[in-house]
Design an enzyme around this catalytic site. Sequence first.
Site, PDB file in Angstrom:
ATOM      1  N   HIS A 100       0.738  -1.221   0.148  1.00 38.95           N
ATOM      2  CA  HIS A 100      -0.035  -0.028   0.036  1.00 38.95           C
ATOM      3  C   HIS A 100       0.877   1.238   0.095  1.00 38.95           C
ATOM      4  O   HIS A 100       2.039   1.345   0.433  1.00 38.95           O
ATOM      5  CB  HIS A 100      -0.723  -0.085   1.303  1.00 38.95           C
ATOM      6  CG  HIS A 100      -0.217   0.056   2.426  1.00 38.95           C
ATOM      7  ND1 HIS A 100       0.318   1.104   3.151  1.00 38.95           N
ATOM      8  CD2 HIS A 100       0.121  -0.993   3.210  1.00 38.95           C
ATOM      9  CE1 HIS A 100       0.989   0.905   4.083  1.00 38.95           C
ATOM     10  NE2 HIS A 100       0.971  -0.369   4.285  1.00 38.95           N
ATOM     11  N   ARG A 149      -6.055   0.726   3.819  1.00 35.04           N
ATOM     12  CA  ARG A 149      -4.693   1.125   3.088  1.00 35.04           C
ATOM     13  C   ARG A 149      -4.597   0.486   1.778  1.00 35.04           C
ATOM     14  O   ARG A 149      -4.297   1.087   0.846  1.00 35.04           O
ATOM     15  CB  ARG A 149      -3.870   1.417   3.782  1.00 35.04           C
ATOM     16  CG  ARG A 149      -3.299   0.348   4.862  1.00 35.04           C
ATOM     17  CD  ARG A 149      -2.226   0.935   5.874  1.00 35.04           C
ATOM     18  NE  ARG A 149      -1.739  -0.322   6.633  1.00 35.04           N
ATOM     19  CZ  ARG A 149      -1.948  -1.010   7.625  1.00 35.04           C
ATOM     20  NH1 ARG A 149      -3.146  -0.514   8.182  1.00 35.04           N
ATOM     21  NH2 ARG A 149      -1.405  -1.684   8.360  1.00 35.04           N
ATOM     22  N   GLU A 203      -1.514  -6.673   7.478  1.00 37.17           N
ATOM     23  CA  GLU A 203      -0.153  -6.657   8.068  1.00 37.17           C
ATOM     24  C   GLU A 203       0.045  -7.695   9.187  1.00 37.17           C
ATOM     25  O   GLU A 203      -1.304  -7.872   9.801  1.00 37.17           O
ATOM     26  CB  GLU A 203      -0.195  -4.988   8.450  1.00 37.17           C
ATOM     27  CG  GLU A 203       1.282  -4.831   8.984  1.00 37.17           C
ATOM     28  CD  GLU A 203       2.684  -4.941   8.138  1.00 37.17           C
ATOM     29  OE1 GLU A 203       2.829  -6.262   8.101  1.00 37.17           O
ATOM     30  OE2 GLU A 203       3.177  -4.226   7.756  1.00 37.17           O
ATOM     31  N   HIS A 273       0.719  -5.451   2.431  1.00 42.43           N
ATOM     32  CA  HIS A 273       1.519  -4.785   3.377  1.00 42.43           C
ATOM     33  C   HIS A 273       2.893  -5.235   3.418  1.00 42.43           C
ATOM     34  O   HIS A 273       3.198  -6.577   2.855  1.00 42.43           O
ATOM     35  CB  HIS A 273       0.761  -5.235   5.028  1.00 42.43           C
ATOM     36  CG  HIS A 273      -0.614  -4.691   4.687  1.00 42.43           C
ATOM     37  ND1 HIS A 273      -1.065  -3.303   5.207  1.00 42.43           N
ATOM     38  CD2 HIS A 273      -1.845  -5.449   4.290  1.00 42.43           C
ATOM     39  CE1 HIS A 273      -2.345  -3.467   5.072  1.00 42.43           C
ATOM     40  NE2 HIS A 273      -2.792  -4.597   4.706  1.00 42.43           N
TER      41      HIS A 273
HETATM   42  O1  2PG Z   1       4.178  -0.448  11.294  1.00 40.04           O
HETATM   43  C1  2PG Z   1       3.981  -1.572  10.452  1.00 40.04           C
HETATM   44  O2  2PG Z   1       2.891  -1.968  10.849  1.00 40.04           O
HETATM   45  C2  2PG Z   1       4.997  -1.985   9.787  1.00 40.04           C
HETATM   46  C3  2PG Z   1       4.819  -1.594   8.467  1.00 40.04           C
HETATM   47  O3  2PG Z   1       4.765  -0.083   8.264  1.00 40.04           O
HETATM   48  O4  2PG Z   1       6.095  -1.503  10.288  1.00 40.04           O
HETATM   49  P1  2PG Z   1       7.401  -2.244  10.140  1.00 40.04           P
HETATM   50  O5  2PG Z   1       8.196  -1.686   9.211  1.00 40.04           O
HETATM   51  O6  2PG Z   1       8.064  -2.213  11.682  1.00 40.04           O
HETATM   52  O7  2PG Z   1       7.324  -3.696   9.826  1.00 40.04           O
END
Ligand code: 2PG
Length: 335
Positions: A100, A149, A203, A273
């Site tokens: 996204h 998102r 995610e 994600h």
């Molecule tokens: O905050 C989150 O959900 C993820 C993606 O933005 O972060 P990270 O980069 O730490 O995996």
Amino acid sequence: MSAQVFHQAMGTLQSNRLLNNSGTHHELGNIRVQLIPKCFKLNIELSRNRNFRFGKKNFGIIQATASQTSVIESASSPSNHDTSDSKKKSNEAALILVRHGESLWNEKNLFTGCVDVPLTKKGVEEAIEAGKRISNIPVDMIYTSALIRAQMTAMLAMTQHRRRKVPIIMHNESEQARTWSQIFSEDTMKQSIPVVTAWQLNERMYGELQGLNKQETADRYGKEQVHVWRRSYDIPPPNGESLEMCAQRAVAYFKDQIEPQLQSGKNVMIAAHGNSLRSIIMYLDKLTSQEVISLELSTGIPMLYIFKEGKFIRRGSPAGPAEAGVYAYTRVCNP
Ligand SMILES: O=C(O)[C@@H](CO)OP(=O)(O)O
């Protein structure tokens, strides 16, 4: 355009070449490929006048549920119409993965996980830009996570598509939802792209880090500890999912639901994600748990794979219309 020319145009990159090379340059026609070890940074430089359109051919076909499209014969004009008598040209299918665009919590540097946050204006623009890059690749099915998102990204990207088909979210959550969202025109169905939303592509759940500022968390618990929570393979953040746990559900969903679509020749786009896509790429590129920890994905940069004879062949990212360099993978752990 022949399959061979298409493959050259997209950059004939085998995923394993990324993993064992020592930072050399490779020339593929006008495409200059730089391979850098460890961080898996893929840098494709394209000459500005490189034309990625695939001729003026109509490619026909596409029924939302039962057709096969060719990756090679792409949409060239919005006026192309589906023709049920079109010949199937190839057993290949395209798989487009896109993280996204920037979300409001990416912008604020907050751990987001399964919190359902929309895109920023920049994220909207990234999604539109992603759509331009893939506008010539026919899309038969779209999968997104259950989070807005990813859904915004998919929908905004499709506004740029040359075929002008209408992406329609499938509502299978109840019998009533199914009945109430039925379409009664065969022709309208043919001009639609089913969009399947699946929580399995969400995610990874960030547990008690969700909503915390990444920098403040590093200041409090130490940079190393936060890096372990963010990028180790099998150590989860407090009460959250590790990448391994996220991979269990995301890859299982990919194998059960998405791979059969590719096997039947449908071109699929997945909008999801950072971590659910890292898990899927780990499966596609056969990365080890050591290798995947260095893999970072940029927001809004689509990646293209060709599924052929049961294998996934990475093609990098289709070029942006106005830029020379395309980064599919990045080195840094984004804030
Ligand atoms: O905050 C989150 O959900 C993820 C993606 O933005 O972060 P990270 O980069 O730490 O995996």
